[in-house]
Design a protein around this motif. Structure first.
Motif, short mmCIF file in Angstrom:
data_model
loop_
_atom_site.label_atom_id
_atom_site.label_comp_id
_atom_site.label_asym_id
_atom_site.label_seq_id
_atom_site.Cartn_x
_atom_site.Cartn_y
_atom_site.Cartn_z
N MET A 278 -34.69 -4.35 -59.70
CA MET A 278 -34.46 -5.57 -58.95
C MET A 278 -35.45 -6.41 -59.62
SD MET A 278 -34.70 -6.26 -54.89
CE MET A 278 -36.35 -5.85 -54.70
N GLN B 102 -29.54 -5.99 -47.31
CA GLN B 102 -29.17 -6.01 -48.59
C GLN B 102 -29.76 -4.61 -48.87
OE1 GLN B 102 -28.13 -8.29 -50.72
NE2 GLN B 102 -27.37 -8.58 -48.83
N SER C 16 -29.64 0.46 -59.73
CA SER C 16 -29.81 0.04 -58.61
C SER C 16 -29.47 0.93 -57.49
CB SER C 16 -28.95 -1.33 -58.34
OG SER C 16 -29.36 -1.82 -57.09
N GLN D 211 -21.07 -14.67 -57.45
CA GLN D 211 -22.36 -14.56 -58.12
C GLN D 211 -22.14 -14.34 -59.41
OE1 GLN D 211 -25.33 -14.52 -56.27
NE2 GLN D 211 -24.04 -14.35 -54.42
N CYS E 127 -27.86 -13.47 -57.23
CA CYS E 127 -27.74 -12.49 -57.94
C CYS E 127 -27.33 -12.75 -59.41
CB CYS E 127 -26.49 -11.75 -57.45
SG CYS E 127 -26.76 -11.11 -55.71
N LYS F 67 -33.42 -15.41 -60.50
CA LYS F 67 -32.38 -14.31 -60.16
C LYS F 67 -32.89 -12.91 -60.14
CE LYS F 67 -28.71 -17.44 -61.09
NZ LYS F 67 -29.61 -18.48 -60.57
N ARG F 68 -32.15 -12.42 -59.25
CA ARG F 68 -32.35 -10.71 -59.19
C ARG F 68 -31.24 -10.02 -59.70
NH1 ARG F 68 -35.24 -9.75 -53.21
NH2 ARG F 68 -36.64 -11.42 -53.48
N ARG G 78 -28.40 -7.37 -60.12
CA ARG G 78 -27.66 -6.51 -59.41
C ARG G 78 -26.58 -5.55 -60.07
NH1 ARG G 78 -31.15 -6.50 -56.28
NH2 ARG G 78 -31.20 -6.75 -54.09
N LEU H 118 -23.25 -8.84 -51.28
CA LEU H 118 -24.53 -9.08 -51.97
C LEU H 118 -24.98 -10.52 -52.11
CD1 LEU H 118 -23.90 -6.47 -54.92
CD2 LEU H 118 -25.76 -6.18 -53.03
N CYS I 284 -28.81 -11.39 -52.78
CA CYS I 284 -29.93 -11.15 -53.31
C CYS I 284 -31.11 -12.14 -52.79
CB CYS I 284 -29.75 -11.40 -54.73
SG CYS I 284 -28.43 -10.37 -55.66
#
Length: 245
Positions: free
Chosen positions: A19, A34, A53, A116, A154, A175-176, A178, A242, A244
């Motif tokens: 993450m 989440q 993840s 996303q 995301c 940004k994360r 996923r 999702l 994020c």
């Protein structure tokens, strides 16, 4: 994107979590639990399909259905099924496909799903220059923002291809990352029964399931989806999106 699946072997059993920290507000109306993830050191992948993840510790039996590589002609069929079963999902969209199907991307949003970022043209982002990396992400952000009014937080790099540089650059763009915990191989078109069987065998609470609504013939995914949803509901699962945030 034709032919990318032939380059992608399955990496089964990986449960390490990735993450990348990001910032920015998530629309309050979309706030949902989440998946909780940890942040151990993850080695650079030797192959492009890295399954990562692994959520843990959720109070509910939550599952996240995600769809990659759209919008396409199959997105409409997926949307019809999701609406029929009152399920919300997450769509990781290709920027170039949004440009070709803007009305369809808008429909995804209007039906309550999360849109996303899955890059502009589906490259392996590990090999990009920094300017090219930014264009892939920011141009796709712009297309999604035009249809939704929000900027996605995301990022799902194509092929699950993640290394230290991709994580660092994603963080620089807020940004994360996923990816997923369940890959039923729908991209390989093994048959609707196989897609359903593998998904239902592998899903656990907090699981993120990788499906595809673009990038090729997705009739098998469409055919498998009703049984998957009905069975997961019968098992007590609820479906979240999702964000994020």
């Amino acid at each position: 994107m034709v032919g990318w699946r032939a380059l992608v072997p399955i990496v089964a059993g990986l449960t390490s979590a990735v993450m990348v920290a990001g910032s920015g507000a998530v629309p309050a109306a979309h706030a949902e639990p989440q998946p909780a993830v940890s942040q151990p050191a993850v080695p650079e992948p030797a192959v492009s399909k890295l399954v990562v993840s692994q959520p843990a510790g959720l109070d509910q039996k939550v599952v996240y259905l995600t769809f990659d590589d759209g919008p396409s002609e199959y997105t409409t069929r997926v949307l019809d099924i999701l609406r029929r079963h009152d399920v919300r999902a997450t769509f990781f969209l290709i920027g170039a496909n949004i440009r070709q199907h803007r009305a369809l991307a808008r429909r995804v949003f209007e039906q309550g799903h999360s849109l996303q970022n899955h890059s502009w043209s589906h490259p392996d982002m590990r090999g990009l220059s920094w300017p090219a990396f930014k264009r892939q992400v920011l141009d796709t952000d712009a297309e999604i923002r035009k249809q939704t009014g929000y900027t996605p937080q995301c990022l799902r790099p194509p092929y699950g291809a993640v290394d230290k540089r991709v994580r660092k650059r994603a963080a620089a763009l807020d940004k994360r990352l996923r990816l997923w915990t369940v890959d039923p191989r729908d991209w390989a078109r093994p048959g609707a029964k196989s897609i359903a069987r593998w998904t239902l065998k592998q899903v656990e609470p907090g699981g993120i399931v990788l499906f595809h609504d673009g990038g090729g013939d997705r009739r098998q995914t469409v055919a498998a989806l009703p049984k998957i949803i009905k069975t997961l509901k019968a098992r007590g699962y609820v479906f979240h999106r999702l964000w994020c945030g």
